[in-house]
Design a protein around this motif. Structure first.
Motif, mmCIF file in Angstrom:
data_model
loop_
_atom_site.group_PDB
_atom_site.id
_atom_site.type_symbol
_atom_site.label_atom_id
_atom_site.label_comp_id
_atom_site.label_asym_id
_atom_site.label_seq_id
_atom_site.Cartn_x
_atom_site.Cartn_y
_atom_site.Cartn_z
ATOM 1 N N UNK A 241 49.584 7.511 -59.759
ATOM 2 C CA UNK A 241 50.480 8.458 -59.104
ATOM 3 C C UNK A 241 50.076 9.892 -59.397
ATOM 4 N N UNK A 242 50.536 10.804 -58.563
ATOM 5 C CA UNK A 242 50.122 12.205 -58.653
ATOM 6 C C UNK A 242 51.361 13.093 -58.702
ATOM 7 N N UNK A 243 51.381 14.012 -59.660
ATOM 8 C CA UNK A 243 52.499 14.944 -59.774
ATOM 9 C C UNK A 243 52.486 15.915 -58.594
ATOM 10 N N UNK A 244 53.663 16.285 -58.154
ATOM 11 C CA UNK A 244 53.805 17.095 -56.946
ATOM 12 C C UNK A 244 53.416 18.554 -57.175
ATOM 13 N N UNK A 245 53.731 19.080 -58.358
ATOM 14 C CA UNK A 245 53.408 20.486 -58.608
ATOM 15 C C UNK A 245 53.387 20.781 -60.097
ATOM 16 N N UNK A 246 52.735 21.905 -60.413
ATOM 17 C CA UNK A 246 52.709 22.448 -61.768
ATOM 18 C C UNK A 246 53.334 23.838 -61.681
ATOM 19 N N UNK A 247 54.418 24.072 -62.452
ATOM 20 C CA UNK A 247 55.227 25.247 -62.171
ATOM 21 C C UNK A 247 56.046 25.691 -63.373
ATOM 22 N N UNK A 248 56.457 26.938 -63.361
ATOM 23 C CA UNK A 248 57.555 27.399 -64.205
ATOM 24 C C UNK A 248 58.855 26.840 -63.618
ATOM 25 N N UNK A 249 59.941 26.988 -64.348
ATOM 26 C CA UNK A 249 61.227 26.584 -63.785
ATOM 27 C C UNK A 249 61.693 27.573 -62.725
ATOM 28 N N UNK A 250 61.260 28.827 -62.826
ATOM 29 C CA UNK A 250 61.593 29.832 -61.809
ATOM 30 C C UNK A 250 60.392 30.747 -61.620
ATOM 31 N N UNK A 251 60.399 31.534 -60.549
ATOM 32 C CA UNK A 251 59.275 32.392 -60.236
ATOM 33 C C UNK A 251 59.095 33.481 -61.289
ATOM 34 N N UNK A 262 54.907 33.631 -70.740
ATOM 35 C CA UNK A 262 55.845 33.299 -71.817
ATOM 36 C C UNK A 262 56.658 32.047 -71.500
ATOM 37 N N UNK A 263 56.950 31.810 -70.229
ATOM 38 C CA UNK A 263 57.773 30.654 -69.861
ATOM 39 C C UNK A 263 56.950 29.376 -69.900
ATOM 40 N N UNK A 264 57.536 28.255 -70.328
ATOM 41 C CA UNK A 264 56.791 26.990 -70.326
ATOM 42 C C UNK A 264 56.478 26.545 -68.902
ATOM 43 N N UNK A 265 55.410 25.781 -68.784
ATOM 44 C CA UNK A 265 54.965 25.256 -67.486
ATOM 45 C C UNK A 265 55.137 23.732 -67.501
ATOM 46 N N UNK A 266 55.468 23.177 -66.343
ATOM 47 C CA UNK A 266 55.780 21.754 -66.242
ATOM 48 C C UNK A 266 54.997 21.104 -65.097
ATOM 49 N N UNK A 267 54.641 19.825 -65.286
ATOM 50 C CA UNK A 267 54.298 19.007 -64.126
ATOM 51 C C UNK A 267 55.587 18.318 -63.715
ATOM 52 N N UNK A 268 55.845 18.359 -62.406
ATOM 53 C CA UNK A 268 57.131 17.899 -61.880
ATOM 54 C C UNK A 268 56.892 16.714 -60.963
ATOM 55 N N UNK A 269 57.781 15.773 -60.984
ATOM 56 C CA UNK A 269 57.853 14.529 -60.245
ATOM 57 C C UNK A 269 56.637 14.120 -59.416
ATOM 58 N N UNK A 270 56.304 12.860 -59.496
ATOM 59 C CA UNK A 270 55.318 12.287 -58.580
ATOM 60 C C UNK A 270 55.946 12.141 -57.188
ATOM 61 N N UNK A 271 55.096 12.174 -56.173
ATOM 62 C CA UNK A 271 55.604 11.982 -54.810
ATOM 63 C C UNK A 271 54.552 11.275 -53.968
ATOM 64 N N UNK A 272 55.017 10.630 -52.912
ATOM 65 C CA UNK A 272 54.102 9.950 -51.999
ATOM 66 C C UNK A 272 53.203 10.958 -51.300
#
Length: 733
Positions: A241-251, A262-272
């Motif tokens: 599976x592939x994560x949908x995006x790599x992002x901060x929680x806000x812009x 300074x803000x943490x970065x996340x990989x967020x949910x897999x998607x089709x």
């Protein structure tokens, strides 16, 4: 000071309509290209083209009939000066109006645009400092290394629970913000790879001055690799599976990237949709990377394995549609349907692997063709299938492939013919990123032209580029750094956050669209009409942002027009085709042998392989005399179906006494489908380039030299180039 200027802009408004000027492509034309300008109604009936520095007219003509363009609410007339082919700097003169912006006519006119539009991706790289020797005034420290990224709760799995830290470095910032998204990355990277697949000679000569330049790999491929390596890191190795995006929680704020970490970065949910975008792009990349094992060892195989793994995950999870988790408010790139992504991924895997099961999985008869966007990629499937028609297995319906590519191009050309501004877009096409709509329409028009040579498709593609570069209702060049009135204040954090007055060059801004999603944050737009609803300042993320998936078709179209525009503008299409047949007959007359032995066949066969290897091409070669095979070799990575293509192409050359490319060209000239020529059963004959008759002087044809693995014209040219050297034939043939 830069911030003060932008605050003043936000207070006073942005772009306004430009009804009283002549609108023209502000960076100019190739000698052989169509050349049009838009003139407001009521300004006279004639126009002249004059030297930019002054002097007597060099061209004059009558303006076209008045026509209304609903998108801008204008009635305009067209000045057609296509007949001006002499290089120079010019302006258009119409009584009662100011002279137009100066523009050049010159060979290789779009090279600087091609370089800058590709280099924009380098300027948006993450995890690397942009050094002055490559970035010039826009040098900056590295941003967002992404070597410690947190697995978001929405992306958690058994082996990677929430809070797990992974590395997901490299890649491009998506747009004006500092996040990275799979759906936009997939189409962007694919479009760059397709540009190289379709126009390799252009990109082999294109020096973009990036850190990898000079490593033996075209810069466009190296740049794509920067993002491909990030995409690979977004796949969960446990399940594909592939994560949908790599992002901060806000812009992030409007600051430089190294100040926004300074803000943490996340990989967020897999998607089709992410998995299928990934699968399609990796399948295409594995084809492109195959010849570059020295520079990228094992990468082609790794990408293909990753692609098939993502495909299997998507088949097992066919409806995992992405929605932002409640605590994530960055770009969503949500997609309500993924049948188009399934079709695209299946098509790319079929082309790369030759497995008929992928073509069947595509269900091609159910897939229509549209101009591409990140959330509708059906057109990309047909674009790839059309380009690789010569390599497909017998299962593929070549008539359907042609119909899809030509049908879309004809629909777009029909709009172009009736448009007041002579563009393929209608008012309803002005959505967020309208300039990318225009450029993606151009890209698909050019697929039709590459398929069947219908000149209207080439002209409509040229018009789309002209629009983006100034022949629009606002009289803007929407590409930063190019034209007399370019976009100056894009919604792009690096362009806003640095100390350089000019924005990062080479970015196409989003363009006019009437929905004005940012109107609460910006001064009033000049108009709600679709083609006039644009603001050139940083607050306008709805009309003036930049994005990688908008820039990629600019890279493609600038290269395609440079390569496809006729080099001799004095000849009509029919004359050009006739000249092509004359050239092919000349080749057949000159490339003949005094004798033809087994040793000569071996020598020629090895030279064909050596030349293909030097160009990092993968081909299969067969040389036969009187039915006996004297040389046969399939290079590493060549699929078995090459031999079926060789059989059918050589059958055609043996039956007709002409090269298979001659028969192909003759069919095109006569308006025939070269895959359905009367009296040639396509199961036994293939009118695609690559088979060349072996003729012994005084004896006649005794055999064939046949190559398969490249587009037909390139297969043919490989044989011609080797025979020309082997037979020591002088001059151009």
């Amino acid at each position: 000071m830069k911030r003060l200027i932008l605050l003043l802009l936000c207070a006073t408004g942005g772009a306004t309509a430009a009804p009283g000027i002549v609108k023209v492509n502000q960076i100019g034309f190739l000698p052989g290209s169509q050349k049009l300008a838009v003139v407001p109604q009521g300004a006279g009936t004639r126009f002249e083209v004059v030297p930019a520095a002054g002097g007597k007219p060099v061209f004059s003509g009558t303006l076209g009939a008045p026509a209304r363009w609903d998108a801008s609410g204008e009635t305009v007339r067209i000045a057609d000066f296509t007949g001006l082919v002499a290089p120079g700097q010019y302006r258009i003169k119409v009584d009662g109006l100011p002279l137009s912006d100066a523009f050049p006519v010159k060979p290789d006119n779009y090279r600087a645009l091609s370089v800058a539009s590709l280099k924009a991706f380098y300027f948006n790289r993450t995890a690397i400092a942009l050094a002055p020797q490559y970035a010039g005034a826009w040098a900056r420290p590295a941003g967002h290394p992404d070597d410690k990224v947190v697995v978001h709760a929405s992306a958690a799995s058994g082996k990677r629970p929430a809070g797990t830290v992974i590395a997901s470095s490299r890649g491009w910032y998506d747009a004006g913000d500092y996040n990275k998204y799979l759906p936009s990355s997939g189409i962007s990277t694919y479009t760059l790879l397709a540009a190289f697949e379709h126009f390799p000679r252009w990109f082999e000569r294109l020096d973009v001055n990036i850190p990898e330049s000079g490593n033996g790999v075209p810069d466009v491929v190296d740049e794509a690799m920067w993002n491909l390596e990030w995409m690979l890191s977004m796949q969960d190795p446990a399940d594909g599976g592939v994560y949908h995006k790599l992002t901060n929680l806000k812009f992030d704020a409007m600051v430089m990237p190294h100040l926004a970490q300074s803000a943490p970065r996340y990989v967020v949910a897999k998607s089709t949709s992410a998995a299928l975008n990934f699968a399609a792009t990796m399948a295409a990349a594995s084809r492109v990377l195959a010849p570059y094992q020295k520079q990228y060892p094992g990468m082609a195989a790794k990408m293909l394995a990753a692609s098939e793994s993502a495909w299997k995950w998507a088949q097992a999870n066919p409806a995992v549609l992405f929605k932002n988790p409640p605590d994530v408010i960055t770009g969503e790139y949500g997609d309500a349907r993924v049948d188009d992504e399934f079709a695209w991924a299946a098509a790319e895997l079929y082309i790369t692997t030759g497995k008929d099961s992928y073509y069947t999985a595509m269900q091609p008869e159910t897939v229509s063709s549209t101009y591409p966007a990140w959330d509708d990629v059906r057109g990309l499937a047909w674009m790839s299938l059309a380009h690789h028609r010569d390599r497909l297995t017998p299962l593929a319906d070549r008539g359907l492939i042609s119909a899809r590519a030509d049908g879309l191009a004809e629909r777009l050309a029909r709009e172009w013919r009736t448009s007041g501004y002579r563009v393929p877009m209608k008012a309803s096409d002005f959505v967020w990123g309208s300039n990318a709509v225009m450029l993606n329409q151009a890209m698909m028009l050019l697929q039709g032209y590459r398929l069947n040579g219908k000149r209207d498709y080439l002209l409509a593609g040229q018009s789309a580029l002209d629009y983006v570069l100034g022949r629009n209702a606002l009289g803007y060049s929407f590409v930063t750094g190019f034209g007399a009135r370019p976009s100056l204040h894009p919604h792009h954090r690096p362009s806003q956050g640095d100390s350089v007055a000019a924005p990062v060059p080479g970015w196409v801004t989003g363009g006019p669209q009437p929905f004005q999603q940012d109107k609460a944050e910006c001064p009033p737009y000049p108009s709600t009409l679709p083609a006039l609803s644009y603001l050139d300042h940083v607050c306008s993320f709805a009309s003036n942002e930049v994005a990688i998936n908008w820039n990629a078709p600019l890279v493609y179209v600038s290269a395609a027009l440079s390569e496809l525009t006729p080099k001799d503008p004095s000849m009509s299409d029919k004359e050009n085709t006739s000249t092509a047949l004359d050239l092919l007959r000349r080749q057949e007359a000159l490339l003949q042998f005094e004798r033809f032995s087994n040793d000569m066949a071996l020598d020629i066969g090895l030279k064909l392989v050596e030349r293909a290897k030097a160009k990092k091409q993968v081909v299969t070669v067969e040389i036969a005399r009187n039915g006996q095979v004297l040389f046969a070799h399939g290079m590493e990575g060549a699929p078995p179906d090459h031999m079926d293509w060789i059989r059918r192409k050589s059958n055609l050359a043996n039956r007709t006494g002409h090269s298979s490319f001659y028969i192909h060209t003759e069919a095109v000239q006569n308006g025939l489908d070269y895959d359905a020529i009367p009296s040639f059963d396509p199961r036994e004959y293939a009118a695609h380039g690559g088979a060349f008759p072996v003729v012994v002087k005084g004896t006649g044809q005794v055999g064939t030299i046949t190559v398969s693995g490249l587009p037909g014209p390139d297969d043919h040219q490989l044989v011609v180039d080797v025979l020309k050297d082997y037979l020591k034939v002088k001059g151009d043939i």
